[in-house]
Motif scaffolding. Structure first.
Motif, PDB file in Angstrom:
ATOM      1  N   UNK A  91       0.845  -1.200   0.000  1.00 59.78           N
ATOM      2  CA  UNK A  91       0.000   0.000   0.000  1.00 59.78           C
ATOM      3  C   UNK A  91       0.878   1.247   0.000  1.00 59.78           C
ATOM      4  N   UNK A  92       1.946   1.252   0.799  1.00 57.73           N
ATOM      5  CA  UNK A  92       2.829   2.423   0.846  1.00 57.73           C
ATOM      6  C   UNK A  92       3.456   2.696  -0.519  1.00 57.73           C
ATOM      7  N   UNK A  93       3.891   1.652  -1.217  1.00 59.13           N
ATOM      8  CA  UNK A  93       4.521   1.872  -2.521  1.00 59.13           C
ATOM      9  C   UNK A  93       3.479   2.276  -3.566  1.00 59.13           C
ATOM     10  N   UNK A  94       2.280   1.729  -3.481  1.00 58.91           N
ATOM     11  CA  UNK A  94       1.221   2.099  -4.419  1.00 58.91           C
ATOM     12  C   UNK A  94       0.832   3.565  -4.229  1.00 58.91           C
ATOM     13  N   UNK A  95       0.929   4.060  -3.006  1.00 58.03           N
ATOM     14  CA  UNK A  95       0.604   5.471  -2.742  1.00 58.03           C
ATOM     15  C   UNK A  95       1.616   6.437  -3.355  1.00 58.03           C
ATOM     16  N   UNK A  96       2.695   5.906  -3.950  1.00 56.61           N
ATOM     17  CA  UNK A  96       3.660   6.776  -4.643  1.00 56.61           C
ATOM     18  C   UNK A  96       3.346   6.889  -6.130  1.00 56.61           C
TER      19      UNK A  96
END
Length: 106
Positions: free
Chosen positions: A14-19
């Motif tokens: 989720x953290x990487x997708x939020x980039x």
């Protein structure tokens, strides 16, 4: 893997997708509600179910590839598959409160 480890990997995804941002809307694809589900199995393979803002989205080819590539770059992920669906069809109601605020809809 334990449920905790799978949850942590899911959080990393989720953290990487939020980039990753939609090129037409200045909000990340997670907050836009384009990510429907994230699955991680014991073999550290991820599957992401996502949609696009429309079937004619200009990044229909590149956006899923960008999601796959960024998720595969995580150290705890061996492989990633992105599946595109239009069921249910994306609507503005799927956006998070944060996205709606960012776009002046609240």
């Amino acid at each position: 893997m334990t449920d905790e480890e799978i949850q942590e990997i899911g959080d990393q995804i989720v953290r990487v997708v939020k980039t990753i941002y939609d090129p037409e809307i200045p909000v990340d694809i997670y907050e836009l509600g384009l990510i429907y589900d994230v699955f991680v199995n014991d073999e550290k393979e991820a599957k992401i179910l996502m949609t696009l803002t429309s079937p004619n989205c200009p990044v229909a080819e590149s956006l899923p590839r960008e999601v796959e590539d960024k998720v595969k770059s995580l150290p705890n992920i061996i492989d990633c598959e992105v599946e595109i669906t239009f069921d249910p069809t994306w609507t503005q109601e799927m956006m998070s409160e944060e996205a709606k605020l960012e776009l002046g809809m609240l």
